[in-house]
Design a protein around this motif. Structure first.
Motif, short mmCIF file in Angstrom:
data_model
loop_
_atom_site.label_atom_id
_atom_site.label_comp_id
_atom_site.label_asym_id
_atom_site.label_seq_id
_atom_site.Cartn_x
_atom_site.Cartn_y
_atom_site.Cartn_z
N ARG A 198 6.61 6.64 36.65
CA ARG A 198 7.02 7.95 36.15
C ARG A 198 7.02 8.98 37.27
O ARG A 198 7.96 9.77 37.41
CB ARG A 198 6.09 8.40 35.02
N ALA A 199 5.96 8.98 38.09
CA ALA A 199 5.87 9.95 39.18
C ALA A 199 7.01 9.76 40.18
O ALA A 199 7.61 10.74 40.65
CB ALA A 199 4.52 9.82 39.89
N ALA A 200 7.32 8.51 40.51
CA ALA A 200 8.41 8.24 41.45
C ALA A 200 9.74 8.69 40.86
O ALA A 200 10.58 9.29 41.55
CB ALA A 200 8.46 6.76 41.78
N ARG A 201 9.93 8.43 39.59
CA ARG A 201 11.19 8.81 38.93
C ARG A 201 11.34 10.33 38.88
O ARG A 201 12.43 10.86 39.12
CB ARG A 201 11.21 8.21 37.51
N GLU A 202 10.27 11.04 38.59
CA GLU A 202 10.35 12.50 38.44
C GLU A 202 10.71 13.19 39.75
O GLU A 202 11.35 14.23 39.74
CB GLU A 202 9.02 13.03 37.90
N ARG A 203 10.28 12.62 40.88
CA ARG A 203 10.59 13.28 42.15
C ARG A 203 11.67 12.56 42.94
O ARG A 203 11.94 12.89 44.09
CB ARG A 203 9.33 13.42 43.00
N GLY A 204 12.28 11.53 42.32
CA GLY A 204 13.40 10.85 42.94
C GLY A 204 13.01 9.98 44.12
O GLY A 204 13.85 9.69 44.99
N ALA A 205 11.77 9.52 44.16
CA ALA A 205 11.30 8.69 45.27
C ALA A 205 11.63 7.22 45.01
O ALA A 205 11.68 6.77 43.86
CB ALA A 205 9.79 8.85 45.45
N THR A 206 11.85 6.49 46.08
CA THR A 206 12.05 5.05 45.99
C THR A 206 10.67 4.39 45.86
O THR A 206 9.74 4.76 46.56
CB THR A 206 12.76 4.52 47.25
N LEU A 207 10.56 3.41 44.97
CA LEU A 207 9.30 2.72 44.74
C LEU A 207 9.50 1.22 44.90
O LEU A 207 10.32 0.62 44.21
CB LEU A 207 8.76 3.03 43.34
N ILE A 208 8.74 0.62 45.83
CA ILE A 208 8.75 -0.83 46.02
C ILE A 208 7.31 -1.30 45.89
O ILE A 208 6.43 -0.84 46.61
CB ILE A 208 9.31 -1.22 47.40
N ALA A 209 7.08 -2.21 44.94
CA ALA A 209 5.72 -2.69 44.69
C ALA A 209 5.68 -4.21 44.73
O ALA A 209 6.58 -4.87 44.22
CB ALA A 209 5.23 -2.20 43.33
N THR A 210 4.65 -4.76 45.37
CA THR A 210 4.40 -6.19 45.28
C THR A 210 3.43 -6.41 44.13
O THR A 210 2.47 -5.65 43.97
CB THR A 210 3.81 -6.76 46.58
N LEU A 211 3.68 -7.44 43.34
CA LEU A 211 2.86 -7.68 42.16
C LEU A 211 2.61 -9.17 41.96
O LEU A 211 3.53 -9.98 42.04
CB LEU A 211 3.54 -7.12 40.90
N HIS A 212 1.34 -9.51 41.67
CA HIS A 212 1.02 -10.85 41.18
C HIS A 212 1.22 -10.91 39.67
O HIS A 212 1.42 -11.99 39.12
CB HIS A 212 -0.44 -11.20 41.52
N HIS A 213 1.15 -9.76 39.02
CA HIS A 213 1.27 -9.70 37.56
C HIS A 213 2.75 -9.73 37.19
O HIS A 213 3.40 -8.68 37.08
CB HIS A 213 0.61 -8.44 37.02
#
Length: 280
Positions: A198-213
């Protein structure tokens, strides 16, 4: 921030000379404001790839472009100009490097240091500025009551959430988050992902996450990149990722797989379970 990798190859920082690269010839295009999750078994190269994108590691081959500029192949004058560009990247490691005797409020506001002058940074170490912003970021991870606690009094999961709160107070336009849920229970895992996306979307930031889940990746990210043996196995919209994709990605590592394919994986042939007799 628009991010483009073309045939990027890189080694883990602790790798011995002559060892195979952790990431081999990876090509990706990530648009400004896009959100994607990188999944794959242990040792797939996910963390190394994230560090390459963050400019924490220099590629041994290929090229990385951040908003059209290559931070590693520039003149001296251009590299100095790119310091501000690197200040717009935020890497949240799986284990955040938090000084143990520091107050939580100071640790969180450290996320703003790349955008502050020297004297403002020094003053903030002793007299934290913008305490309300730090509290708001912590509250997003159910940590608002820990604002003035010392870091060494926090659990591993709480320290991980402090590291994520740093990302929220930063002014980064590219957020790189490595295994943000590894020390969190299911309820707080969902809260953390909801808050980050949500925070990334609200400020238009790109979000890249590594996840085991894997289940969390499928539920919260519109694009999934599967990484195996340092190479991209698939790069698909989440709706196109099938159980077959996941089982092929996690072959020989099915115990790590969570989500829609896990039930089918449980049905695969396995060794007989021994019967244990208890005497009374």
């Amino acid at each position: 921030m628009k991010t483009v990798l073309h045939a990027v190859t890189g080694h883990h920082p602790s790798a011995k000379p002559g060892t195979a690269p952790a990431v081999h010839a990876v090509s990706l295009r990530v648009g400004a404001g896009e959100q994607l999750a990188i999944i794959g078994p242990s040792g797939a190269g996910k963390t190394t790839l994230l560090h390459l994108i963050a400019c924490a590691l220099k590629p041994t081959a290929g090229s990385l472009l951040l908003d059209g500029r290559d931070p590693w192949h520039q003149s001296r004058r251009a590299r100095l100009a790119l310091q501000k560009l690197r200040g717009t990247l935020f890497l949240a490691p799986q284990v955040p490097p938090l000084p143990l005797r520091q107050r939580v409020v100071t640790a969180v506001l450290a996320g703003r240091l790349p955008h502050e002058g020297l004297w403002a940074s020094l003053r903030s170490l002793f007299y934290p500025q913008d305490i309300a912003r730090a509290h708001q970021a912590l509250a997003g991870f159910d940590m608002g009551d820990k604002l003035f606690d010392r870091v060494d009094r926090l659990s591993g999961g709480e320290r991980q959430r402090v590291g994520l709160a740093r990302a929220l107070v930063s002014q980064a336009s590219l957020l790189l988050v490595d295994e943000p849920l590894s020390a969190l229970d299911p309820t707080r895992s969902k809260l953390a992902i909801d808050t980050l996306t949500r925070a990334a979307r609200e400020r238009g930031a790109t979000l890249i996450a590594t996840l085991h889940h894997v289940d969390m990746a499928l539920a919260h990210f519109p694009r999934i990149v599967g990484l195996r043996n340092g190479e991209v196995a698939f790069d698909l919209p989440t709706m196109q990722v099938t159980a077959a994709h996941l089982q092929a990605l996690y072959a020989q590592h099915l115990h790590e797989l969570t989500g829609p394919a896990s039930a089918e994986a449980d049905e695969l042939p396995s060794a007989p379970v021994p019967v244990v007799m208890h005497c009374r």
